[in-house]
Write an enzyme that holds these catalytic residues in place. Sequence first.
Site, PDB file in Angstrom:
ATOM      1  N   ASP A  17     -38.872 -35.980  17.229  1.00  0.00           N
ATOM      2  CA  ASP A  17     -39.257 -35.834  15.823  1.00  0.00           C
ATOM      3  C   ASP A  17     -39.745 -34.419  15.542  1.00  0.00           C
ATOM      4  OD1 ASP A  17     -38.984 -37.804  13.894  1.00  0.00           O
ATOM      5  OD2 ASP A  17     -40.706 -38.955  14.608  1.00  0.00           O
ATOM      6  N   GLN A  76     -42.946 -44.141  14.462  1.00  0.00           N
ATOM      7  CA  GLN A  76     -42.633 -44.134  13.034  1.00  0.00           C
ATOM      8  C   GLN A  76     -43.925 -43.987  12.221  1.00  0.00           C
ATOM      9  OE1 GLN A  76     -39.525 -44.095  11.805  1.00  0.00           O
ATOM     10  NE2 GLN A  76     -40.156 -44.135   9.669  1.00  0.00           N
ATOM     11  N   LYS A  99     -32.252 -46.610  12.798  1.00  0.00           N
ATOM     12  CA  LYS A  99     -32.274 -45.650  13.909  1.00  0.00           C
ATOM     13  C   LYS A  99     -31.776 -46.319  15.194  1.00  0.00           C
ATOM     14  CE  LYS A  99     -35.889 -42.855  11.774  1.00  0.00           C
ATOM     15  NZ  LYS A  99     -37.316 -42.508  11.650  1.00  0.00           N
TER      16      LYS A  99
HETATM   17  N1  GUN Z   1     -41.703 -41.457   8.349  1.00  0.00           N
HETATM   18  C1  GUN Z   1     -40.968 -40.852   7.370  1.00  0.00           C
HETATM   19  N2  GUN Z   1     -40.114 -39.960   7.893  1.00  0.00           N
HETATM   20  C2  GUN Z   1     -40.301 -39.981   9.227  1.00  0.00           C
HETATM   21  C3  GUN Z   1     -39.708 -39.285  10.306  1.00  0.00           C
HETATM   22  O1  GUN Z   1     -38.817 -38.430  10.160  1.00  0.00           O
HETATM   23  N3  GUN Z   1     -40.174 -39.611  11.545  1.00  0.00           N
HETATM   24  C4  GUN Z   1     -41.159 -40.522  11.733  1.00  0.00           C
HETATM   25  N4  GUN Z   1     -41.574 -40.756  12.980  1.00  0.00           N
HETATM   26  N5  GUN Z   1     -41.737 -41.187  10.762  1.00  0.00           N
HETATM   27  C5  GUN Z   1     -41.301 -40.916   9.505  1.00  0.00           C
END
Ligand code: GUN
Length: 295
Positions: free
Chosen positions: A120, A97, A53
Amino acid sequence: MPAKIICGKEIAQEIRAELRPEVEKLKARGVTPGLAVVLVGGDPASQVYVRMKGRACEETGMLSETVRLPETTSEDELLATVDRLNGDPKIHGMIVQLPVPSHIDANKVLRRIDPRKDVDGFHLENVGKVAIGDDSGFAPATPAGVQQMLLRSGVETSGAHAVIVGRSNIVGRPMASLLLQKGNGGDATVTVCHSRTKNIGDVTRSADILIVAIGRAQFVTGDMVRPGAVVIDVGVNRVDDPSTDKGYKLVGDVDFDAASEVASAITPVPGGVGPMTVAMLLYNTVQAAQRWAAT
Ligand code: GUN
């Protein structure tokens, strides 16, 4: 005839290329879109995702801040980090995350994020907006990415029976909301299945579009797919494979080889939904910066 491959990697590149001029326009106005990614602990998969990311952000000309906190971080310390980023004018989008360590209440943390920076789409305000089809909110990146893959591959969702396997807050539930919305990429008839669904194969076999996000390696077998269906595999699972250098390989929630003999189109793992999630996170961050610049 084997299924057409829907290449998420290519579609994600296309979206990222579309974002670059938008980023340049913002920069010309003195606003560099900034994304903060907070990682608590050392979960190996999360570390890989967070690195991807950050790198994607920089490649698109955006500012990236990664905050790595130890496993022992308290809930209050994490909330203080969220507060700091909420107040940082260089940061337009923020994600924590998941998963966070079990001593931290993830819902409390997600609800602390300023909804305008919640790229998100996990804050209740954004969950609610997506549920009622209010596009001033942020849709979670993974289901938004799946919707873009369908749109950009010419898959008709209007009137189609879309079956989603998995009811998570990250994928299954928001995916249902997006496909139910009126308009482009929506207007589907949606069924959500989960671990307690009876005769799940009967339900998946009735799908024109089958989206699988249940987190179990190769859960969907070839006989669960209707001939000609479009199959979107959201799963990423590590399975042992002594023939590889790492000793494991990544597989989806769908038995790809068997399903691709039956489906009309299918996404691979890796190279399918994964890159789309990153692209849509960047998309949401650019949107957040554009909205910030307009205020
Ligand atoms: N863990 C797995 N997928 C995601 C996501 O799309 N965003 C976040 N913050 N954590 C995750």
